[in-house]
Design an enzyme around this catalytic site. Sequence first.
Site, mmCIF file in Angstrom:
data_model
loop_
_atom_site.group_PDB
_atom_site.id
_atom_site.type_symbol
_atom_site.label_atom_id
_atom_site.label_comp_id
_atom_site.label_asym_id
_atom_site.label_seq_id
_atom_site.Cartn_x
_atom_site.Cartn_y
_atom_site.Cartn_z
ATOM 1 C CD GLU A 48 18.835 32.787 28.996
ATOM 2 O OE1 GLU A 48 18.458 32.594 27.828
ATOM 3 O OE2 GLU A 48 18.755 31.934 29.884
ATOM 4 C CD GLU B 79 15.492 32.420 33.317
ATOM 5 O OE1 GLU B 79 15.468 31.482 32.480
ATOM 6 O OE2 GLU B 79 15.204 33.582 33.012
HETATM 7 C C1 BGC Z 1 14.576 32.384 29.427
HETATM 8 C C2 BGC Z 1 13.150 32.164 29.881
HETATM 9 C C3 BGC Z 1 12.622 30.884 29.272
HETATM 10 C C4 BGC Z 1 13.479 29.729 29.736
HETATM 11 C C5 BGC Z 1 13.025 28.376 29.238
HETATM 12 C C6 BGC Z 1 15.410 31.141 29.485
HETATM 13 O O1 BGC Z 1 16.323 31.175 28.474
HETATM 14 O O2 BGC Z 1 15.159 33.421 30.150
HETATM 15 O O3 BGC Z 1 12.392 33.276 29.534
HETATM 16 O O4 BGC Z 1 11.280 30.661 29.541
HETATM 17 O O5 BGC Z 1 14.768 29.941 29.260
HETATM 18 O O6 BGC Z 1 13.079 28.301 27.866
#
Ligand code: BGC
Length: 444
Positions: free
Chosen positions: A166, A355
């Site tokens: 990100e 993610e």
């Molecule tokens: C990040 C994670 C974070 C998650 C939830 C993502 O943007 O890569 O490290 O914990 O969001 O906030």
Amino acid sequence: MNRTDFGDDFLWGVATAAAQIEGAANIGGKGPTIWDTFSKRPTKIRKGHKPDEACDFYHRYQGDIALVKTLGFKVFRFSIAWARIFPLGTGMPNKEGIAFYHRIIDECLRQDILPMITLYHWDLPEALSQLGGWTAFGINASFNEYVLFCAKEYGDKVKHWIVINEPFGFTSLGYMLGIHAPGASGVGNFFDAALHTAIAQADGAKILRAEVGQAVIGTAFSCSEIIPYTQSVQDHLAAKRMDTLMNRFFVEPVLGMGFPTADWDVLEKFAISHSTWRHQQRMTFDFDFIGLQNYFPLVVKYNAFIPVIQAWEVKARSRKVPHTAMGWEINADSFYRIIKQFAAYPSIRNIMITENGAAFHDKLVGHQVKDQERIEYFEKYLQAILRAKQEGINVTGYLAWTLMDNFEWAEGYQARFGLVYNDFKTQQRTIKESGYWWQKFLSK
Ligand code: BGC
């Protein structure tokens, strides 16, 4: 909906990040990172929490990788803490740190889990931050040295790599808004950091391509559908600026399109003063997959008082729509639409969801965490992927965020995103109902 609907080759995994789980901040020769420093500043992190111990994954990695296996996932995504390899960011490598990641990789392979390495997940060595961090021109040489070292060291055993997690996330929160480490602010800092990051993501990929045989190389972008609050022209233009910044700004240089300067005069002005912005070729790389990470859509309206972007988020809470404990809107249709938005770039041929997940107010009662909301969340979001796949979009994997409750950056330990509950006092892990849901889903 069954696992098999996604195809046999679909990669199912969980994602984590070093600073959020490892702990052992001063152990094993690791140098300090910007998060170690930032967390010492009063008021920066909720309740003054620190990443020093986190989930103590550094010592408990075997059990945690066994949990990945128990839940039925095939992929374990983790990041390397740059400061464990190079405590000062560059120069002398640290044997103990190098050995630690060998142990993790070997444990994954032993348990038949596919290791996927993220090279940069926000924990810059403090020593490099002292030199300006991502705003400094010199960061690219240091990053490349670090990537080359990791590729040579681990490339025989690890084939799946993510260069940067990100870019918009850490450059905006850490260099423009000052709410993440290193706590810098201002548009100038942001644009400098953005340029060096855009170079790093392509440079890093090129190094991996040269060094690692059969590498599968990706990089991970945050993405959020941007929805204008009203039908007014002003709100539409505000949404367009936000979309340019949040969704297009880092992916388009990679695709050989340069920064999206034409669509926003502020960017065009900045580009004129930074001739390196025109160095499109260096920022370009044909990635094997593009990682997309989605947590929420953003509803925005025009606001003349907000410098530069002149747009303001209308929060999910005030709109009274379903949201998570972070106040992030739950909207799987929007997830589907943002996947489509990225898939519309002709040169994006392979999308992996690297993610996606949600924090809720989980409670451990006895030995159970009943997190039905999270189960429903995953069900809806997986349906959205399936819909995109059925329309011919090549989504090839899904990594849930995240294995266990961890250090959630500025939110400290309060926000729980895990499939496994962690008691931070005892480090006792308890599989949540959602973890069991995954186990069942993946076993069929
Ligand atoms: C990040 C994670 C974070 C998650 C939830 C993502 O943007 O890569 O490290 O914990 O969001 O906030």
